[in-house]
Design an enzyme around this catalytic site. Structure first.
Site, PDB file in Angstrom:
ATOM      1  N   LYS A  39       0.830  -1.200   0.000  1.00 46.24           N
ATOM      2  CA  LYS A  39       0.000   0.000   0.000  1.00 46.24           C
ATOM      3  C   LYS A  39       0.871   1.258   0.000  1.00 46.24           C
ATOM      4  O   LYS A  39       0.671   2.163  -0.802  1.00 46.24           O
ATOM      5  CB  LYS A  39      -0.916  -0.027   1.227  1.00 46.24           C
ATOM      6  N   ARG A 109      -3.606   2.693   8.757  1.00 52.44           N
ATOM      7  CA  ARG A 109      -3.833   1.377   8.152  1.00 52.44           C
ATOM      8  C   ARG A 109      -2.561   0.555   8.078  1.00 52.44           C
ATOM      9  O   ARG A 109      -1.480   1.087   7.860  1.00 52.44           O
ATOM     10  CB  ARG A 109      -4.316   1.524   6.705  1.00 52.44           C
ATOM     11  N   GLY A 118      -7.988  -7.750   4.827  1.00 47.05           N
ATOM     12  CA  GLY A 118      -8.821  -7.792   6.030  1.00 47.05           C
ATOM     13  C   GLY A 118      -8.205  -8.490   7.225  1.00 47.05           C
ATOM     14  O   GLY A 118      -8.862  -8.660   8.244  1.00 47.05           O
ATOM     15  N   MET A 120      -5.494  -7.615   9.050  1.00 48.58           N
ATOM     16  CA  MET A 120      -4.942  -6.757  10.103  1.00 48.58           C
ATOM     17  C   MET A 120      -5.894  -5.600  10.368  1.00 48.58           C
ATOM     18  O   MET A 120      -6.949  -5.509   9.775  1.00 48.58           O
ATOM     19  CB  MET A 120      -3.560  -6.266   9.694  1.00 48.58           C
ATOM     20  N   ARG A 353      -2.912  -1.476  -6.668  1.00 48.82           N
ATOM     21  CA  ARG A 353      -1.957  -2.581  -6.558  1.00 48.82           C
ATOM     22  C   ARG A 353      -2.313  -3.602  -7.633  1.00 48.82           C
ATOM     23  O   ARG A 353      -3.403  -3.539  -8.218  1.00 48.82           O
ATOM     24  CB  ARG A 353      -2.019  -3.232  -5.173  1.00 48.82           C
ATOM     25  N   HIS A 471     -15.192  -9.711   0.971  1.00 45.54           N
ATOM     26  CA  HIS A 471     -14.159 -10.589   1.525  1.00 45.54           C
ATOM     27  C   HIS A 471     -14.210 -11.986   0.904  1.00 45.54           C
ATOM     28  O   HIS A 471     -13.214 -12.538   0.457  1.00 45.54           O
ATOM     29  CB  HIS A 471     -14.337 -10.680   3.045  1.00 45.54           C
ATOM     30  N   SER A 802      19.664 -39.035  -9.322  1.00 49.94           N
ATOM     31  CA  SER A 802      18.351 -38.412  -9.174  1.00 49.94           C
ATOM     32  C   SER A 802      18.100 -38.282  -7.680  1.00 49.94           C
ATOM     33  O   SER A 802      18.100 -39.284  -6.956  1.00 49.94           O
ATOM     34  CB  SER A 802      17.280 -39.268  -9.836  1.00 49.94           C
ATOM     35  N   CYS A 869      13.459 -36.274  -8.249  1.00 47.78           N
ATOM     36  CA  CYS A 869      12.174 -36.911  -8.542  1.00 47.78           C
ATOM     37  C   CYS A 869      11.293 -37.030  -7.311  1.00 47.78           C
ATOM     38  O   CYS A 869      10.278 -37.704  -7.348  1.00 47.78           O
ATOM     39  CB  CYS A 869      12.391 -38.262  -9.207  1.00 47.78           C
ATOM     40  N   TYR A 889      17.378 -31.268 -14.355  1.00 45.27           N
ATOM     41  CA  TYR A 889      15.917 -31.349 -14.561  1.00 45.27           C
ATOM     42  C   TYR A 889      15.205 -31.572 -13.237  1.00 45.27           C
ATOM     43  O   TYR A 889      15.814 -31.956 -12.231  1.00 45.27           O
ATOM     44  CB  TYR A 889      15.561 -32.480 -15.541  1.00 45.27           C
TER      45      TYR A 889
HETATM   46  C1  PEP Z   1      12.016 -40.163  -3.021  1.00 51.46           C
HETATM   47  O1  PEP Z   1      12.359 -40.776  -2.021  1.00 51.46           O
HETATM   48  O2  PEP Z   1      12.104 -38.937  -3.137  1.00 51.46           O
HETATM   49  C2  PEP Z   1      11.459 -40.894  -4.170  1.00 51.46           C
HETATM   50  C3  PEP Z   1      11.150 -40.253  -5.271  1.00 51.46           C
HETATM   51  O3  PEP Z   1      11.194 -42.202  -4.006  1.00 51.46           O
HETATM   52  P1  PEP Z   1       9.901 -42.780  -3.252  1.00 51.46           P
HETATM   53  O4  PEP Z   1       8.972 -41.647  -3.009  1.00 51.46           O
HETATM   54  O5  PEP Z   1       9.347 -43.821  -4.140  1.00 51.46           O
HETATM   55  O6  PEP Z   1      10.502 -43.322  -2.001  1.00 51.46           O
END
Ligand code: PEP
Ligand code: MG
Length: 915
Positions: A39, A109, A118, A120, A353, A471, A802, A869, A889
């Site tokens: 603000k 304010r 809303g 605060m 804003r 709200h 990974s 992963c 990745y």
């Molecule tokens: C992990 O441990 O991050 C993984 C991807 O394997 P899982 O979730 O199958 O244990």
């Protein structure tokens, strides 16, 4: 949602704590959100742009930090700076605080870096006292107005600063109303309002044991401190927890000259958006109330008029408002959400804003702004919160079903999406019911900030009053929660836990459904259907027929141009891989092969494999599993059209494939009591015996992952064979596949060496038999802290890493991934943990393990391919971290692939939405 960073650019100990704005010049500007809050920086920027902004001063967020550090005390030097700026404000306003001829009134304010609608506290009309109210009467010639302002001030100050319950004031107000025979608040005349003021002062004296403070400077200090205190009130804390806003950033306080939208019928107050925040459509959008003060619009107490009508009643002010807001949109290059007040036909801008919007609107607006040449595609990528894309994938109603049911009413379509569930009338009930596994719709006359926990868990929010900026509407949109507001036909009786509409009574627990895009409400449970985007992705709708899909696709294509990180998906089966590919994944980062064991007809074979007493028996069962696995792998390879596919060998403890011990014991007991001896009983007993043998106290730390394949190498052999035979087949068919075989849970370099030898041996065998040789990689998951620490040695054999951040988080913290739910909430309430570390990567601890793994791995192999992963691969804040740490990745679940693509681009452009 975007993860919020609090730190960037906050100039610690800048020495300047108070920033003035007025007379066309401001100390601050738009880049100072950290210090001035959203603000404050907006007011400064608008002032500098020459817009009509009432003058004022912003007390910076650093003062809030000091307030907390110094145990609710503000140093005298800061008090002095505030006093000097107040003098400046008096000069700019041409009025003096507390004057009995020409008093200055101010608003006080809150205003944090991130908007917290809303949550605060705010105090209006500050500066009034027994003398100043007479001065206000003199100046305006309106005694009624003067005393109404004074009573509002005492009530607000009494409630917010002195913490006297609102009821205490309302009770007195009703008393005077009754005594003077007034039906509406506006029926009270000056003398009645003088009585109200007297009664209110008595309430203050009785409840707080002190007189209502008459000194405006003292009022100001007390109000300022109350705003700082409100930063830590429970609802603000809950809000920050939900939106991942850090506690330490604090709020600024804006002290600004009051202008009045309630001086009569030539005055008004309102809010608006330069585009529709629900659909993104380019239409001037807003609401106003004639003769009303500030909060009345947002609070949803009266249903406001559409902004179009302002053109009729005050054409000059309307035109000026349109011009200014168009300029603001061009200046900020984004949709603006603004507040204005018209005092006696003179327009003042109180706030501007970036407008909060639904995920749907965000995509529409970003693509439109590019088409209008207001922004570049790169800007568009930065304009959309990656998390909000998930809203676009949420289901809608099956239109055939929906059309069959008559609507009982129609409210304002505040936030799109299909909602169906059982009616509850309070936020607490919503939470209770959801904990019992029910889906609920929260029905309220209007929502208040205290309802936030209920709104969060509900399928949707339905209110009877309030407009598109009430709200419920604002918060619903921000949460991506379907919301319909201002459904005035609902007669809600909260006490009786029911509402009536169209001659029907709906009780708590009855099912209703509504469509947040049209506003229609129906009394029925209605099945929903996949979103338009998903329909295109899965091929049931032509992309040409879906405007939103094409916009979504364009935006993500722009994002792809800017990201460095690859985006892969976790997918176990061919159909999941197809979906992931359609969402833009260009690789599979994790195929959990064991999930394939649960496919039809496979579990008995898997069980036979586990129950085998000899290696020969085990191999027989594995031979039967081989064709299933090969077929699945072939399907996944094919779906990915030659993109990298990472397949992990068996990971979970074997007992997961067997029936539960307790169930087997019951079965055995039943057979025995029924006197049924014979092969069935023997089978069950054998199974029970094996289950008991496999029982482990800590299975997640037990015989799983690579440990299984080391004890039963034949499992690894079968899986390797299935992977490579499928890959050879693809290659023969012209799909170039380089399979990546991934060994889980490696913490000792020799574990990997052992497995790599198996893979290489089987590969040689397969290639010989197939008459072709293909490239393949052998790598490992880094998901055991030791794996990170010895990554340099592991990298001697691993061709890729990974990071399994699920197990890595579990083992780094020593928190069971399956049991953290028991205490996480309490940890968060006690501020021991801010976020769930399984959802968003803990950069300090778990992240450090990732960093070490990356560094040491690359020390051995300079261009070691590395990804992640764990679930964090689809979390926007975590994606930023993985970008910065230098991974190649991230791999996310298919539905989170769009989020990861956009987050990866934003990481490369190094900006977080909201900053
Ligand atoms: C992990 O441990 O991050 C993984 C991807 O394997 P899982 O979730 O199958 O244990
Ligand atoms: Mg794991």
């Amino acid at each position: 949602m975007a993860k919020r960073s609090g730190k960037s650019g906050k100039a610690g100990g800048s020495g300047k704590y108070v920033y003035f704005f007025g007379n066309g010049k401001a100390d601050g500007n738009r880049s100072m959100k950290d210090l001035l809050g959203g603000k404050g920086s907006g007011l400064a920027e608008m002032t500098n742009a020459g817009l009509p902004v009432p003058p004022g001063l912003t007390i910076s967020t650093e003062v809030c930090t000091i307030y907390y550090e110094q145990k609710a005390k503000i140093p005298a030097s800061i008090d002095k700076a505030i006093a000097e700026n107040v003098k400046k404000l008096e000069k700019a306003a041409g009025a003096t605080l507390g004057s009995n001829t020409n008093p200055l009134l101010v608003s006080v304010r809150s205003g944090a870096k991130f908007s917290m609608p809303g949550m605060m506290d705010t105090i209006l009309n500050l500066g009034l006292n027994d003398a100043a109210v007479e001065g206000l009467k003199k100046r305006t010639g309106n005694g009624r107005f003067a005393f109404d302002s004074y009573r509002r001030f005492i009530q607000m100050f009494g409630n917010v600063v002195l913490e006297i319950p609102k009821d205490a004031f309302e009770h007195e107000f009703e008393g005077v109303k009754k005594a003077s025979g007034a039906k509406q608040d506006t029926d009270l005349d000056e003398s009645a309002l003088r009585q109200v003021v007297d009664r209110y002062k008595k309430v203050v004296k009785d409840r707080s044991k002190r007189d209502f403070p008459q000194d405006p400077q003292e009022q100001l200090k007390m109000a300022r401190d109350a705003v700082f205190r409100s930063w830590m009130n429970p609802r603000a804390q809950e809000y920050r927890r939900i939106y991942d806003i850090p506690d330490h950033i604090g709020t600024a306080v804006n002290v600004q000259m009051m202008v009045f939208g309630n001086t009569g019928d030539r005055s008004a107050t309102g809010v608006g958006f330069t585009r529709n925040p629900a659909t993104g459509k380019k239409e001037f959008y807003g609401e106003f109330l004639i003769n009303a003060q500030g909060e009345d619009v947002v609070a949803g107490i009266r249903t406001p008029q559409h902004i179009r009508e302002l053109e009729q009643v005050m054409p000059k002010a309307y035109k000026q408002l349109r011009d200014i807001t168009t300029r603001l949109e061009k200046h900020y290059k984004d949709v603006q959400d603004f507040e204005f007040t018209i005092q006696d036909e003179r327009l003042f801008m109180l706030q501007t804003r970036s407008g909060k919007r639904t995920g749907y609107a965000a995509v529409v607006i970003a693509t439109d702004l590019v088409d209008e040449k207001l922004i570049t595609p790169k800007d568009a990528v930065l304009l959309v919160d990656p998390e909000s894309l998930t809203q676009l994938l949420a289901p809608g109603f099956d239109q055939d079903e929906w059309k069959k049911i008559p609507a009982v009413t129609r409210g304002l379509p505040a936030s799109p999406g299909a909602a169906s569930g059982q009616v509850v009338f309070t936020a607490d009930h919503a939470v209770e019911w959801v904990q019992k596994g029910k889906q609920v719709i929260l029905v309220r006359r209007e929502t208040v900030p205290d309802d936030i926990h209920g709104m969060f868990v509900a399928q949707g929010i339905l209110t009877a009053t309030g407009g598109m900026t009430s709200h419920a509407a604002v918060v619903g949109r921000q949460m991506g929660k379907p919301s319909v507001v201002g459904a005035g036909a609902l007669e809600i009786d909260e006490r009786a836990k029911q509402f009536r509409v169209a001659g029907k009574t709906v009780k708590e627990g009855d099912f209703i459904s509504f469509d947040g895009l049209t506003g229609e409400v129906k009394i029925a449970q209605v099945a929903s259907k996949p979103s338009e985007i998903l329909q295109v992705i899965t091929g049931s709708l032509d992309a040409k027929k879906s405007d939103i899909y094409r916009r979504f696709d364009r935006l993500l294509a722009w994002a792809d141009k800017h990201r460095r990180l690859g985006v892969y998906a976790n997918a176990d089966l061919p159909d999941q891989a197809e979906l992931a590919y359609a969402f833009g994944a260009r690789g599979i980062g994790l195929t959990r092969t064991e999930h394939m064991f649960f496919g039809e007809g496979r579990i008995p074979i898997v069980q036979r494999m586990i129950l085998s007493e000899t290696e020969a028996d085990r191999r027989k069962a594995l031979d039967e599993l081989l064709p299933f696995q090969r077929e699945d792998f072939y399907g996944v390879f094919k779906a990915m059209k030659g993109c990298p596919v990472t397949i992990r060998t068996i990971d979970p403890p074997l007992h997961e494939f067997l029936p539960k011990r307790e169930d087997l014991m019951v079965d055995v007991a039943k057979l025995e009591t029924a006197g049924k001896k014979g092969p069935e009983l023997e089978e069950k007993k054998k199974l029970l015996h094996r289950v008991e043998q496999l029982h482990e106290f800590n299975p997640m730390l037990g015989h799983r992952g690579v440990r299984l394949a080391i004890t039963y190498p034949e499992i690894a052999e079968m899986q390797t064979r299935a992977i490579l035979e499928a890959a050879c087949r693809c290659n023969k068919e012209g799909i170039k596949i380089v399979p990546e075989i991934m060994i889980p849970l490696v913490g000792i370099p020799k574990e990997l060496k052992d497995q790599k030898a198996i893979v290489d041996r089987v590969a040689a065998d397969v290639f010989k038999a197939q008459g072709i040789k293909i490239k393949y990689l052998v790598g490992t998951m880094i998901e055991i802290p030791r794996g990170s620490l010895v990554a340099d040695e592991i990298a001697e054999d691993a061709e890729f890493f990974s990071f399994g951040t699920n197990d890595l988080t579990q083992l780094c913290y020593g928190f069971s991934r399956d049991d953290i739910g028991k205490f996480l909430r309490i940890y968060q309430e006690k501020k021991i943990l801010e976020k769930d570390p399984f959802q968003s990567i803990d950069t300090r601890g778990v992240g450090e393990l990732v960093r070490i793994g990356v560094e040491r791995g690359r020390k051995t192999r300079k261009d070691l391919k590395m990804g992640i992963c764990g679930e964090h691969g689809g979390d926007a804040a975590s994606v930023h971290f993985f970008h910065n740490v230098g991974l190649n990745y991230v791999s996310a679940s298919p539905y989170r692939v769009p989020v990861a693509r956009l987050a990866a681009a934003q990481a490369a452009l190094s900006v977080k939405v909201g900053d």
